[in-house]
Structures are given as C-alpha cells and as structure tokens.
Design a protein around this motif. Sequence first.
Motif, PDB file in Angstrom:
ATOM      1  N   CYS A  26      -5.515   8.922   3.787  1.00  0.00           N
ATOM      2  CA  CYS A  26      -5.124   8.161   2.583  1.00  0.00           C
ATOM      3  C   CYS A  26      -4.445   9.057   1.547  1.00  0.00           C
ATOM      4  O   CYS A  26      -3.441   8.659   0.944  1.00  0.00           O
ATOM      5  CB  CYS A  26      -6.343   7.465   1.979  1.00  0.00           C
ATOM      6  SG  CYS A  26      -6.954   6.128   3.040  1.00  0.00           S
ATOM      7  N   ASP A  27      -4.975  10.264   1.352  1.00  0.00           N
ATOM      8  CA  ASP A  27      -4.340  11.209   0.416  1.00  0.00           C
ATOM      9  C   ASP A  27      -2.913  11.522   0.850  1.00  0.00           C
ATOM     10  O   ASP A  27      -1.995  11.587   0.023  1.00  0.00           O
ATOM     11  CB  ASP A  27      -5.144  12.509   0.328  1.00  0.00           C
ATOM     12  CG  ASP A  27      -6.375  12.397  -0.546  1.00  0.00           C
ATOM     13  OD1 ASP A  27      -6.479  11.439  -1.340  1.00  0.00           O
ATOM     14  OD2 ASP A  27      -7.244  13.301  -0.448  1.00  0.00           O
ATOM     15  N   LEU A  86      -0.945   9.670   2.669  1.00  0.00           N
ATOM     16  CA  LEU A  86      -0.104   8.493   2.456  1.00  0.00           C
ATOM     17  C   LEU A  86       0.236   8.330   0.975  1.00  0.00           C
ATOM     18  O   LEU A  86       1.359   7.965   0.638  1.00  0.00           O
ATOM     19  CB  LEU A  86      -0.799   7.233   2.996  1.00  0.00           C
ATOM     20  CG  LEU A  86      -0.886   7.153   4.519  1.00  0.00           C
ATOM     21  CD1 LEU A  86      -1.765   5.985   4.946  1.00  0.00           C
ATOM     22  CD2 LEU A  86       0.500   7.039   5.141  1.00  0.00           C
ATOM     23  N   ARG A  87      -0.726   8.617   0.094  1.00  0.00           N
ATOM     24  CA  ARG A  87      -0.465   8.535  -1.352  1.00  0.00           C
ATOM     25  C   ARG A  87       0.613   9.538  -1.765  1.00  0.00           C
ATOM     26  O   ARG A  87       1.395   9.288  -2.665  1.00  0.00           O
ATOM     27  CB  ARG A  87      -1.743   8.829  -2.155  1.00  0.00           C
ATOM     28  CG  ARG A  87      -2.687   7.675  -2.232  1.00  0.00           C
ATOM     29  CD  ARG A  87      -3.928   8.004  -3.034  1.00  0.00           C
ATOM     30  NE  ARG A  87      -3.596   8.268  -4.415  1.00  0.00           N
ATOM     31  CZ  ARG A  87      -4.016   9.315  -5.106  1.00  0.00           C
ATOM     32  NH1 ARG A  87      -4.807  10.200  -4.563  1.00  0.00           N
ATOM     33  NH2 ARG A  87      -3.682   9.477  -6.352  1.00  0.00           N
ATOM     34  N   SER A  88       0.618  10.696  -1.109  1.00  0.00           N
ATOM     35  CA  SER A  88       1.535  11.785  -1.480  1.00  0.00           C
ATOM     36  C   SER A  88       2.686  11.913  -0.489  1.00  0.00           C
ATOM     37  O   SER A  88       3.321  12.961  -0.411  1.00  0.00           O
ATOM     38  CB  SER A  88       0.756  13.107  -1.525  1.00  0.00           C
ATOM     39  OG  SER A  88      -0.351  13.009  -2.365  1.00  0.00           O
ATOM     40  N   ARG A  89       2.960  10.862   0.266  1.00  0.00           N
ATOM     41  CA  ARG A  89       3.947  10.973   1.351  1.00  0.00           C
ATOM     42  C   ARG A  89       5.336  11.377   0.883  1.00  0.00           C
ATOM     43  O   ARG A  89       6.087  11.975   1.641  1.00  0.00           O
ATOM     44  CB  ARG A  89       3.989   9.696   2.184  1.00  0.00           C
ATOM     45  CG  ARG A  89       4.404   8.443   1.461  1.00  0.00           C
ATOM     46  CD  ARG A  89       4.137   7.197   2.317  1.00  0.00           C
ATOM     47  NE  ARG A  89       4.498   5.973   1.621  1.00  0.00           N
ATOM     48  CZ  ARG A  89       3.737   5.356   0.725  1.00  0.00           C
ATOM     49  NH1 ARG A  89       2.561   5.874   0.398  1.00  0.00           N
ATOM     50  NH2 ARG A  89       4.144   4.246   0.144  1.00  0.00           N
ATOM     51  N   ALA A 140      -8.223   3.056   2.244  1.00  0.00           N
ATOM     52  CA  ALA A 140      -6.824   2.704   1.991  1.00  0.00           C
ATOM     53  C   ALA A 140      -6.727   1.684   0.854  1.00  0.00           C
ATOM     54  O   ALA A 140      -5.822   1.762   0.020  1.00  0.00           O
ATOM     55  CB  ALA A 140      -6.179   2.158   3.260  1.00  0.00           C
ATOM     56  N   GLN A 159      -5.073   2.371  -2.691  1.00  0.00           N
ATOM     57  CA  GLN A 159      -3.884   1.522  -2.770  1.00  0.00           C
ATOM     58  C   GLN A 159      -2.764   1.958  -1.821  1.00  0.00           C
ATOM     59  O   GLN A 159      -1.588   2.027  -2.196  1.00  0.00           O
ATOM     60  CB  GLN A 159      -3.384   1.435  -4.220  1.00  0.00           C
ATOM     61  CG  GLN A 159      -4.447   0.867  -5.134  1.00  0.00           C
ATOM     62  CD  GLN A 159      -4.050   0.873  -6.590  1.00  0.00           C
ATOM     63  OE1 GLN A 159      -3.023   1.417  -6.969  1.00  0.00           O
ATOM     64  NE2 GLN A 159      -4.877   0.264  -7.426  1.00  0.00           N
ATOM     65  N   VAL A 160      -3.165   2.270  -0.585  1.00  0.00           N
ATOM     66  CA  VAL A 160      -2.179   2.630   0.439  1.00  0.00           C
ATOM     67  C   VAL A 160      -2.374   1.776   1.697  1.00  0.00           C
ATOM     68  O   VAL A 160      -1.967   2.171   2.790  1.00  0.00           O
ATOM     69  CB  VAL A 160      -2.228   4.147   0.802  1.00  0.00           C
ATOM     70  CG1 VAL A 160      -1.734   4.998  -0.347  1.00  0.00           C
ATOM     71  CG2 VAL A 160      -3.612   4.564   1.258  1.00  0.00           C
ATOM     72  N   LYS A 206      -0.959  -1.020   2.637  1.00  0.00           N
ATOM     73  CA  LYS A 206       0.300  -1.490   3.235  1.00  0.00           C
ATOM     74  C   LYS A 206       0.990  -0.376   4.041  1.00  0.00           C
ATOM     75  O   LYS A 206       1.310  -0.585   5.216  1.00  0.00           O
ATOM     76  CB  LYS A 206       1.228  -2.033   2.127  1.00  0.00           C
ATOM     77  CG  LYS A 206       2.476  -2.686   2.646  1.00  0.00           C
ATOM     78  CD  LYS A 206       2.163  -4.039   3.290  1.00  0.00           C
ATOM     79  CE  LYS A 206       3.442  -4.697   3.785  1.00  0.00           C
ATOM     80  NZ  LYS A 206       3.263  -5.274   5.113  1.00  0.00           N
ATOM     81  N   PRO A 207       1.214   0.802   3.456  1.00  0.00           N
ATOM     82  CA  PRO A 207       1.835   1.858   4.283  1.00  0.00           C
ATOM     83  C   PRO A 207       0.986   2.233   5.491  1.00  0.00           C
ATOM     84  O   PRO A 207       1.518   2.516   6.568  1.00  0.00           O
ATOM     85  CB  PRO A 207       2.003   3.050   3.343  1.00  0.00           C
ATOM     86  CG  PRO A 207       1.478   2.645   2.023  1.00  0.00           C
ATOM     87  CD  PRO A 207       1.065   1.214   2.078  1.00  0.00           C
ATOM     88  N   LEU A 208      -0.342   2.190   5.334  1.00  0.00           N
ATOM     89  CA  LEU A 208      -1.222   2.516   6.465  1.00  0.00           C
ATOM     90  C   LEU A 208      -1.033   1.492   7.579  1.00  0.00           C
ATOM     91  O   LEU A 208      -0.921   1.866   8.749  1.00  0.00           O
ATOM     92  CB  LEU A 208      -2.683   2.562   6.021  1.00  0.00           C
ATOM     93  CG  LEU A 208      -3.690   2.800   7.151  1.00  0.00           C
ATOM     94  CD1 LEU A 208      -3.468   4.173   7.798  1.00  0.00           C
ATOM     95  CD2 LEU A 208      -5.119   2.693   6.640  1.00  0.00           C
TER      96      LEU A 208
END
Length: 195
Positions: free
Chosen positions: A142-143, A145-148, A178, A182-183, A185-187
Amino acid sequence: MPDELQSILVQNGGTVTTAQANAVGISNERLRLLIKSGILERVSFGVYVLPNEFIDKMYIAQLQRSKIIYSHETALFLHDLTDRDPLNYSVTVPTGYNAARLRNDGFTVFTIKRELHGLGKMELTTMFGHTVATYSMERTICDCLRSRNQMDIAVVTNAVKRYSLRKDKNLNTLMRMAETFQVAKPLQNYLEVLL
C-alpha cells in the motif's frame, strides 16, 4: 572486558549502545577507555562495535532513532519482494518528526499521520542477523502504491506480482489496508492483471 558488556555484545551481534552499557554499570568513561585501548570502536553517536565487526547500518540507525520504520523499497527488500538492493534506505516517520539528519545521512524519508504510523509495524531480521522495525508486506504494498509516482513503476509491479505468488499473503488484510490508505482502486488494477 567486563562480563556484562561481553554478554550484551554477544546478544546484539557485536554492537552495544551507551544506554545498554550504562544499564549494566559500564560508565561513559569506561567506554571511552575501551575505545582508546582498541577493544571497542565508535561507529556513530552512542553506538559501539567490536573491531572487525561488520557494521549493519540499518540496525545502527534503528538503535539511534526508535521512531523510524523501514518502508517502501527497503521493506520490499526485507520481505524478499524485490531483487534490488536499496541504494538508500527508505523509512517512514510520524508527521512532525524532524527528519533533517536522516535525509543528511542519505535516507529517503516518508511521513504519515501519527495514528497511521504504527499500522502494520512488525520486526524482521536484516541480512546481518539484527532485528529492525519494518512494515508488513500488505502495508508495504500500500505504501508503494501511495508513492508510485516517486518510485520505479517496474519495482512496484514486480512487488505486487511477487506478493501475489506468496503462500503467506493475506488478501483480506491487503484490501483493508488499501482502503485505509486510499489505494484500493490502483491495487485492484494491479491485481486484475496478475491474478
């Protein structure tokens, strides 16, 4: 060398802090004399090792800064979710933490609200056998994805792929995390491609 100090050094893989030495009755002056005589080496403020001991920078940073939690690429490495050795260690600290010295020491620093800082925290062993605080695989995904936008997308994709193949994965925990971060959707986009 005093037996009490020897015991701490054995327990900690050849490393001791001033506080640990003081707790067993070894004074700062005695530590200074042990350094002067070559029995110990000072590797950082308040951290000493036996001569010829390999210095575990992750562990020493953890000893000096109890609030840091290894995250992002570093946590991926600790969880074997990437083949890339991290060039700089990535850590997460709570909002308001003065991270200037960490950045000066070459760390990549991420901040998060205090109430989310400890979520998913666990301990893992470095390649030198020392225990450090890191995030769970699910929190780490998740981290990332947040910082992708700040990370190599190939590293993130590969990490999600490797995670999906793990027997010890927990997709329910991953989905809850997730949503919290708040990730979701990307996940879902990543998982639809991989699963």
